[in-house]
Design a protein around this motif. Structure first.
Motif, short mmCIF file in Angstrom:
data_model
loop_
_atom_site.label_atom_id
_atom_site.label_comp_id
_atom_site.label_asym_id
_atom_site.label_seq_id
_atom_site.Cartn_x
_atom_site.Cartn_y
_atom_site.Cartn_z
N ASN A 245 22.70 37.39 26.67
CA ASN A 245 22.59 36.82 28.07
C ASN A 245 23.52 35.94 28.42
N THR A 246 24.77 35.74 27.79
CA THR A 246 25.57 34.86 28.03
C THR A 246 27.04 35.41 28.23
N PRO A 247 27.16 35.66 29.46
CA PRO A 247 28.61 36.26 29.97
C PRO A 247 29.69 34.95 29.81
N VAL A 248 30.81 35.29 29.62
CA VAL A 248 31.90 34.68 29.36
C VAL A 248 32.73 34.65 30.50
N ALA A 249 33.27 33.59 31.24
CA ALA A 249 34.16 33.68 32.44
C ALA A 249 35.74 33.47 32.06
N SER A 250 36.09 32.87 31.20
CA SER A 250 37.52 32.70 30.98
C SER A 250 37.65 32.34 29.45
N ILE A 251 38.97 32.67 28.72
CA ILE A 251 39.36 32.24 27.68
C ILE A 251 40.56 31.75 27.75
N SER A 253 43.33 28.74 24.98
CA SER A 253 43.40 28.37 23.53
C SER A 253 42.38 27.20 23.43
N GLY A 254 41.57 27.53 22.28
CA GLY A 254 40.46 26.31 21.78
C GLY A 254 39.20 26.26 22.70
N GLN A 255 39.17 27.09 23.82
CA GLN A 255 38.05 26.90 24.90
C GLN A 255 37.65 28.28 25.23
N VAL A 256 36.20 28.41 25.48
CA VAL A 256 35.53 29.45 25.99
C VAL A 256 34.69 28.95 27.19
N THR A 257 34.98 29.35 28.41
CA THR A 257 34.22 28.79 29.68
C THR A 257 33.21 30.13 30.00
N LEU A 258 31.76 29.68 29.99
CA LEU A 258 30.92 30.46 30.06
C LEU A 258 30.44 31.00 31.73
N GLY A 259 29.99 31.90 31.94
CA GLY A 259 29.52 32.15 33.36
C GLY A 259 28.93 31.00 34.29
N ASN A 260 28.08 30.15 33.31
CA ASN A 260 27.55 29.08 34.03
C ASN A 260 28.33 27.74 34.20
N GLY A 261 29.59 28.03 33.96
CA GLY A 261 30.34 26.81 33.93
C GLY A 261 30.45 25.88 32.61
N GLU A 262 29.85 26.13 31.60
CA GLU A 262 29.70 25.46 30.37
C GLU A 262 30.85 25.86 29.66
N VAL A 263 31.57 24.82 29.14
CA VAL A 263 32.85 24.88 28.20
C VAL A 263 32.42 24.84 26.71
N LEU A 264 32.81 25.70 25.99
CA LEU A 264 32.55 25.60 24.52
C LEU A 264 33.96 25.58 23.64
N ASN A 265 34.08 24.64 22.77
CA ASN A 265 35.31 24.80 22.01
C ASN A 265 35.15 25.34 20.48
N ALA A 266 36.37 25.85 20.22
CA ALA A 266 36.52 26.69 18.90
C ALA A 266 37.72 26.70 18.30
N ASP A 267 37.99 26.76 17.15
CA ASP A 267 39.20 26.93 16.66
C ASP A 267 39.76 28.13 16.62
N ALA A 268 39.02 29.11 16.84
CA ALA A 268 39.68 30.42 16.88
C ALA A 268 38.53 31.34 17.73
N ILE A 269 39.05 32.15 18.73
CA ILE A 269 38.46 32.99 19.48
C ILE A 269 38.67 34.29 19.26
N ILE A 270 37.62 35.28 19.31
CA ILE A 270 38.13 36.69 18.93
C ILE A 270 37.40 37.51 20.23
N LEU A 271 38.28 38.13 20.89
CA LEU A 271 37.61 38.98 21.99
C LEU A 271 37.29 40.22 21.69
N ALA A 272 35.98 40.97 21.69
CA ALA A 272 35.63 42.11 21.26
C ALA A 272 34.52 42.72 22.31
N ALA A 273 35.02 42.57 23.54
CA ALA A 273 34.41 43.03 24.74
C ALA A 273 34.84 44.19 25.05
N SER A 274 34.19 44.83 26.15
CA SER A 274 34.49 45.94 27.09
C SER A 274 35.91 45.96 27.47
N PRO A 275 36.56 46.83 27.58
CA PRO A 275 37.90 46.99 28.11
C PRO A 275 38.02 46.09 29.45
#
Length: 460
Positions: A245-251, A253-275
């Protein structure tokens, strides 16, 4: 060092979870978090255990000739659950009758002349037209074609309508008029390029039959006796955290913004979602192109019966020619293919509804879909009252490899390399089958691991 590095994977389907597993095998100390927008893991894979029945709501198995998933299953300790499908006959419902697929046909393409000459699937004129393949010049000239254009020019409309289309439309949930030759069946393009004739080319690929070769007792598919959900659950043990139950709003480099506005940092991000998520999350033209590409909606209906309430049928299943005017496109006798699927003296039948050209049935209620599917099934074989049914919908979620798909994927992957540390995998890219998803996940994990190792070297 790699133990401080963080990886975020978006999507907890087979592609995302397999990528997490491969990443952990390559870099055990990397911290992996999987973000899933829905309330469950597994994506299209879902297994229901009910009253002794094992019901696959999504994929039921995978091809033995594609080794990636089998290798993964063995690597994670589920090899004792691997089961081969039964080697039953397959039929096509054409002209109000079930007709057995000719021996030696591959995806509906004939490779043996005698079975083709004697089959009732094709009229005498249709057979003569198909044999023109022996004389017709090359159709494929290095530019992508639709499957309909390619096969109709080589084998004629009747072979396509009565044999090839029912099979391929069922496998890919698409329309042959849209489907890419290069992306879905590149082997036929290669065969034509080398041999010109598909019939001669396919015949040359068959190994000589040995007189003492026993008849195969197993089919060309594998599955897990515990249900494919068992694969999902085992793979889910590899990430450090899975957030449902954690939708993502945008990606970026180095950051993922969740649907609730929270920002998560990461060294690598892999998109494996629906087309459909590619464009909104990545927001560059090539990603939006894939999001806007064609997708279809389908539904499956699994019916549980007492054996005494089902008419005799000696095969694994059948597909239905479009001209028959039925809502169902295919039917599988699951306990014929998989002995574990139903308890003794019971039958599990799974049928498919909805096409690329008309998916309106998928929008109907469960009761309506059940009634329509059961009525269609009863026009083909005797059926009594089912014990229960399970209906599963895939709405706007079946990617279509339309003409020039490979070129669009290449453009997308080239553009993605410009976003540092962001990678993608999934059924949209390099194959819709489970083994294809596993192979793409492995490749993506290797790319991400190489990137993280190089990043570590630079940092230190």
């Amino acid at each position: 060092m790699t133990e401080h590095q963080k990886v975020i994977i978006i999507g907890a389907g087979i592609s995302g979870l397999a990528t997490a597993c491969y990443m952990k095998q390559k870099l055990p100390k990397v911290q992996i978090t999987v973000l899933e927008a829905s309330d469950r893991i597994g994506g299209k894979i879902k297994t229901i255990h009910r009253d002794g029945f094992i019901i696959e709501c999504g994929p039921e198995g995978f091809l033995t000739r594609k080794p990636a998933l089998t290798q993964l299953i063995k690597a994670i300790g589920l090899n004792n659950q691997l089961v081969h499908s039964g080697a039953g006959a397959n039929y096509i419902y054409v002209n109000k009758q079930l007709r057995k697929m000719p021996k030696g046909s591959v995806m509906g393409v004939p490779t043996k002349l005698l079975p083709m000459a004697t089959t009732s699937l094709i009229s005498p004129f249709g057979k003569i037209r198909a044999l023109m393949d022996l004389l017709i010049p090359h159709v494929y000239h290095g530019q992508d074609l639709s499957l309909r254009t390619f096969f109709e020019k080589r084998l004629g409309t009747e072979v396509v309508s009565n044999m090839i289309e029912p099979l391929l439309s069922g496998i890919y949930s698409g329309s042959l008029s849209d489907m890419s030759l290069e992306a879905t069946l590149p082997q036929f393009a290669a065969i034509e390029k080398k041999h010109r004739s598909l019939i001669l080319g396919m015949k040359s690929l068959r190994s000589p039959k040995m007189a003492d070769t026993p008849k195969k007792s197993t089919g060309q598919f594998l599955s897990l006796s515990c249900g494919l959900q068992g694969l999902v659950e085992r793979l889910a043990s590899y990430p450090d955290d899975i957030k449902l139950n954690t939708p993502v709003a945008s990606i970026q480099s180095g950051q993922v913004t969740l649907g609730n506005g929270e920002v998560l940092n990461a060294d690598a991000i892999i998109l494996a979602a629906s087309p459909k998520q590619y464009g909104p999350l990545l927001d560059f033209p090539e990603a939006w192109s894939l999001t806007h590409d064609k997708r279809t909606s389908t539904a499956t209906v699994a019916f549980a019966f007492k054996k005494e309430d089902v008419g005799a049928f000696d095969g694994n299943g059948y597909v239905v020619a479009r001209e028959e005017g039925l809502h169902i496109t295919a039917c599988s006798f699951m306990n014929h293919k998989w002995a574990f699927a139903a308890p003794e003296n019971h039958v599990l039948i799974r049928t498919y509804v909805g096409t690329a050209d008309d998916s309106s049935i998928v929008e109907k209620s469960d009761a309506e879909i059940e009634q329509i599917a059961l009525a269609d099934l009863r026009t083909i074989i005797k059926l009594g009252t089912p014990l229960f049914s399970v209906i599963t919908r895939q709405v706007d979620n079946m990617p279509q490899y339309t003409v020039n798909h490979n070129q669009r994927i290449q453009a997308f992957e080239d553009a993605l390399t410009k976003i540092d540390g962001v990678f993608a995998c999934g059924a949209l890219l390099h194959g819709v089958g489970l083994p294809d998803c596993a192979a793409t996940a492995l490749h993506t994990a290797e790319q991400a691991a190489t990137y993280l190792q190089a990043k570590t070297a630079i940092d230190f």
